[in-house]
Design an enzyme around this catalytic site. Structure first.
Site, mmCIF file in Angstrom:
data_model
loop_
_atom_site.group_PDB
_atom_site.id
_atom_site.type_symbol
_atom_site.label_atom_id
_atom_site.label_comp_id
_atom_site.label_asym_id
_atom_site.label_seq_id
_atom_site.Cartn_x
_atom_site.Cartn_y
_atom_site.Cartn_z
ATOM 1 N N ARG A 51 -57.976 -27.364 36.958
ATOM 2 C CA ARG A 51 -57.774 -26.448 38.094
ATOM 3 C C ARG A 51 -56.709 -25.391 37.788
ATOM 4 O O ARG A 51 -55.966 -24.965 38.676
ATOM 5 C CB ARG A 51 -57.350 -27.207 39.361
ATOM 6 C CG ARG A 51 -58.413 -28.080 39.953
ATOM 7 C CD ARG A 51 -59.554 -27.224 40.502
ATOM 8 N NE ARG A 51 -60.388 -27.973 41.411
ATOM 9 C CZ ARG A 51 -61.393 -28.766 41.034
ATOM 10 N NH1 ARG A 51 -61.698 -28.902 39.750
ATOM 11 N NH2 ARG A 51 -62.104 -29.400 41.941
ATOM 12 N N SER B 261 -61.511 -29.515 48.459
ATOM 13 C CA SER B 261 -60.335 -30.365 48.211
ATOM 14 C C SER B 261 -59.088 -29.607 48.636
ATOM 15 O O SER B 261 -58.840 -28.509 48.145
ATOM 16 C CB SER B 261 -60.201 -30.676 46.722
ATOM 17 O OG SER B 261 -61.340 -31.324 46.249
ATOM 18 N N GLU C 158 -54.163 -27.633 46.598
ATOM 19 C CA GLU C 158 -54.965 -26.799 45.700
ATOM 20 C C GLU C 158 -55.206 -25.448 46.378
ATOM 21 O O GLU C 158 -55.363 -24.424 45.740
ATOM 22 C CB GLU C 158 -56.313 -27.473 45.412
ATOM 23 C CG GLU C 158 -57.131 -26.651 44.459
ATOM 24 C CD GLU C 158 -58.538 -27.134 44.192
ATOM 25 O OE1 GLU C 158 -59.072 -27.958 44.964
ATOM 26 O OE2 GLU C 158 -59.110 -26.657 43.215
HETATM 27 N N1 EPU Z 1 -61.654 -41.674 46.869
HETATM 28 C C1 EPU Z 1 -61.288 -42.547 47.857
HETATM 29 N N2 EPU Z 1 -61.235 -42.092 49.137
HETATM 30 C C2 EPU Z 1 -61.529 -40.820 49.459
HETATM 31 C C3 EPU Z 1 -61.884 -39.911 48.452
HETATM 32 C C4 EPU Z 1 -61.948 -40.356 47.151
HETATM 33 O O1 EPU Z 1 -61.013 -43.722 47.597
HETATM 34 O O2 EPU Z 1 -61.470 -40.512 50.655
HETATM 35 C C5 EPU Z 1 -61.809 -42.172 45.494
HETATM 36 C C6 EPU Z 1 -63.290 -42.277 45.140
HETATM 37 O O3 EPU Z 1 -63.840 -43.479 45.514
HETATM 38 C C7 EPU Z 1 -63.276 -42.116 43.636
HETATM 39 C C8 EPU Z 1 -62.112 -41.167 43.407
HETATM 40 O O4 EPU Z 1 -61.282 -41.252 44.566
HETATM 41 O O5 EPU Z 1 -62.998 -43.336 43.013
HETATM 42 C C9 EPU Z 1 -62.544 -39.746 43.159
HETATM 43 O O6 EPU Z 1 -63.298 -39.266 44.260
HETATM 44 P P1 EPU Z 1 -64.392 -38.096 44.132
HETATM 45 O O7 EPU Z 1 -65.345 -38.407 43.038
HETATM 46 O O8 EPU Z 1 -64.931 -37.846 45.478
HETATM 47 O O9 EPU Z 1 -63.590 -36.861 43.595
HETATM 48 P P2 EPU Z 1 -62.157 -36.259 43.938
HETATM 49 O O10 EPU Z 1 -61.233 -36.560 42.821
HETATM 50 O O11 EPU Z 1 -61.734 -36.657 45.304
HETATM 51 C C10 EPU Z 1 -62.707 -34.055 42.614
HETATM 52 C C11 EPU Z 1 -62.668 -32.562 42.873
HETATM 53 C C12 EPU Z 1 -63.836 -32.147 43.748
HETATM 54 C C13 EPU Z 1 -65.132 -32.527 43.048
HETATM 55 C C14 EPU Z 1 -65.122 -34.044 42.805
HETATM 56 C C15 EPU Z 1 -66.320 -34.520 42.043
HETATM 57 C C16 EPU Z 1 -60.307 -31.977 42.728
HETATM 58 C C17 EPU Z 1 -59.097 -31.469 43.452
HETATM 59 N N3 EPU Z 1 -61.412 -32.181 43.470
HETATM 60 O O12 EPU Z 1 -62.501 -34.682 43.897
HETATM 61 O O13 EPU Z 1 -63.794 -30.740 43.883
HETATM 62 O O14 EPU Z 1 -66.256 -32.173 43.823
HETATM 63 O O15 EPU Z 1 -63.942 -34.397 42.031
HETATM 64 O O16 EPU Z 1 -66.215 -34.174 40.711
HETATM 65 O O17 EPU Z 1 -60.252 -32.166 41.528
HETATM 66 C C18 EPU Z 1 -63.017 -28.978 45.291
HETATM 67 O O18 EPU Z 1 -62.292 -28.644 44.360
HETATM 68 O O19 EPU Z 1 -63.028 -28.360 46.391
HETATM 69 C C19 EPU Z 1 -63.853 -30.160 45.141
HETATM 70 C C20 EPU Z 1 -64.586 -30.617 46.130
#
Ligand code: EPU
Length: 343
Positions: free
Chosen positions: A165, A243, A339
Site C-alpha cells: 500500500r 479498508s 489507509e
Molecule cells: N479478519 C477477521 N475479522 C474481520 C476481518 C478480517 O478475523 O472482520 C481476518 C480474516 O479472517 C483473515 C484475515 O483477517 O484471516 C484477513 O482478512 P481479509 O482476507 O478479509 O483481508 P484484509 O487483510 O482484512 C486486505 C486488503 C483488502 C483486500 C483483502 C483481500 C488491506 C488494508 N486490505 O484486507 O483491500 O480486499 O486483503 O486481499 O490490505 C482495500 O484496500 O480497500 C481492501 C478492501
C-alpha cells in the site's frame, strides 16, 4: 472540455458520501487542458489537491482550495510480444473497467483485483492489492505532470519504489507535486493465475470449477466479485472507503509474543523478520465488529471497513477510528494507521 465549478459539494467525489463543499472543483479531459490549468494555476484557490474517485479519502472539513479531477480516458495497446501485452491507460479510467477489458481480451494479471473501486491514477499511487496480487506487479511506467513546473515526468516501476500500500508518490517530498496522467501496464498472454489466497479456491469449487487448467479469467473475476460482495459493502448503498486501516507489520519478536497469547491469530509473513497482522481481526477481537457509534459503524462482515449509516459527519468517522486505534493499542500494543487519507 474543462469544467470549473465554484463552491460546490464534494458528495459525489468521496465514497463515504460526506457532504462537504470545496471552493473550486476542476475536471479536465486531456493533457492539453491539464497543462493549461497548471500554467494558469495562480488564478485558482489554493491549495490544489488532485483526487481520483475518492474511494480512499475522508474530507474532514470544507476544502478551501481547488480539487482537481482527471477524466483522461482510453485504453490503448502500445506493445505486444509472444508472452505479454502492454496497455497505456488514462488516469481517469475506472480501475475495474480496465480489469474487465483485460478479462475480455484474455490478458492475465489484473483479474484478482476485480471490483476494486477507484481509478487508474490512484491505483499506482496506492499500490492497490487484493487476493495475493498488487498492482505494482503490472506497472511498467507512470506518466506524471509536475504541479510545480507543468512538465512531464516518467517513472519506471523501480522508481515508483513500491511496498505494501505504498509508493514514491506517497512520500511527503513527492506527494502533491505530481499528477498521474497515464499508466503503462504489462499483462501476460500466458495462463498464469494466482489462486492461493484465502477463499478463491473454495469459491471456485462452489461454482463447480476445480480443475486449474479449466479456470478462465472470467471465472476468476466472477469468484473474486462474489467474495468481495460477501464482505465489502457497495459504496453506492452504504458509504465507505474500503479498508479504513492498513494492516500493521510487526517484528518477529512481537509476532511470537502475540501468537503465544492468541494461537489462532491470522498473519501473513513478509520475510524472516516481519509479519503482517490483519487489523480487521484485531478490531473484531476488541468486540467492535458490527457495532456503531452515532451514524458510523464497523461493518458486520469485515471489521476493517467503517460505514456511513446515513448522514454521518466526517467528525463522527474520525471519533470512531481514533477510538478503535486506542482500543487496539490497549489490547495488542500495536498502533494501527488509517489507509484512508484524511484531508
Ligand atoms: N479478519 C477477521 N475479522 C474481520 C476481518 C478480517 O478475523 O472482520 C481476518 C480474516 O479472517 C483473515 C484475515 O483477517 O484471516 C484477513 O482478512 P481479509 O482476507 O478479509 O483481508 P484484509 O487483510 O482484512 C486486505 C486488503 C483488502 C483486500 C483483502 C483481500 C488491506 C488494508 N486490505 O484486507 O483491500 O480486499 O486483503 O486481499 O490490505 C482495500 O484496500 O480497500 C481492501 C478492501
Amino acid at each position: 472540455m474543462t469544467s470549473i465549478k465554484y463552491n460546490t459539494s464534494l458528495k459525489e467525489y468521496n465514497t463515504f458520501g460526506i457532504d462537504v463543499p470545496t471552493k473550486c472543483l476542476i475536471e479536465y479531459d486531456t493533457l492539453d487542458q491539464l497543462e493549461e490549468i497548471l500554467i494558469e494555476k495562480d488564478k485558482y484557490p489554493t491549495p490544489i489537491l488532485h483526487v481520483g474517485s475518492g474511494s480512499n479519502l475522508l474530507f474532514s472539513k470544507p476544502y478551501v482550495g481547488t480539487i482537481l479531477h482527471s477524466r483522461i480516458l482510453g485504453i490503448k495497446e502500445i506493445a505486444r510480444d509472444d508472452e505479454t501485452v502492454t496497455l497505456r491507460v488514462g488516469a481517469g479510467v475506472l480501475w475495474d473497467d480496465l480489469v474487465s477489458y483485460c478479462v475480455d481480451n484474455h490478458l492475465y494479471g489484473a483479474e484478482n483485483l476485480s471490483n476494486i473501486p477507484g481509478e487508474v491514477g490512484a491505483s499506482v499511487v496506492q499500490n492497490i492489492g487484493a487476493y495475493g496480487v498488487e498492482v505494482s506487479q503490472l506497472v511498467r511506467r507512470v506518466q506524471t505532470y509536475s504541479l510545480d513546473t507543468a512538465q512531464v515526468r516518467y517513472w519506471t516501476n523501480e522508481e515508483c519504489n513500491y511496498g505494501y500500500r505504498n509508493s514514491i508518490f506517497k512520500n511527503p517530498e513527492i506527494r502533491g507535486h505530481y499528477i498521474v496522467t497515464y499508466v503503462d501496464y504489462r499483462f501476460s498472454l500466458l495462463h498464469r493465475v494466482t489462486l492461493e489466497y484465502g477463499a478463491i479456491k473454495s469459491q471456485l469449487q462452489s461454482m463447480n470449477c476445480s480443475d486449474v487448467k479449466e479456470i478462465t479469467l472470467s471465472l476468476i473475476r466472477q469468484a473474486i466479485i462474489a467474495i468481495r460482495k460477501k464482505k465489502l459493502p457497495d459504496p453506492k448503498e452504504l458509504g465507505n472507503a474500503g479498508s479504513f486501516f492498513v494492516n500493521p507489520i510487526v517484528s518477529e519478536e512481537k509476532y511470537q509474543s502475540l501468537l503465544s497469547r492468541y494461537p489462532s491469530m491470522p498473519s501473513y509473513r513478509i520475510d524472516d523478520l516481519r509479519v503482517k497482522i490483519p487489523a480487521g481481526w484485531m478490531i473484531e477481537q476488541i468486540g467492535w465488529k458490527g457495532k456503531s457509534m452515532g451514524n458510523v459503524a464497523v461493518h458486520k462482515d469485515q471489521a476493517l471497513v467503517l460505514i456511513n449509516l446515513g448522514g454521518a459527519s466526517a467528525q463522527e468517522i474520525i471519533e470512531l477510528y481514533q477510538y478503535l486505534i486506542k482500543k487496539v493499542e490497549e489490547k495488542f500494543g500495536i498502533i494501527i494507521y488509517p489507509e484512508v487519507n484524511i484531508i
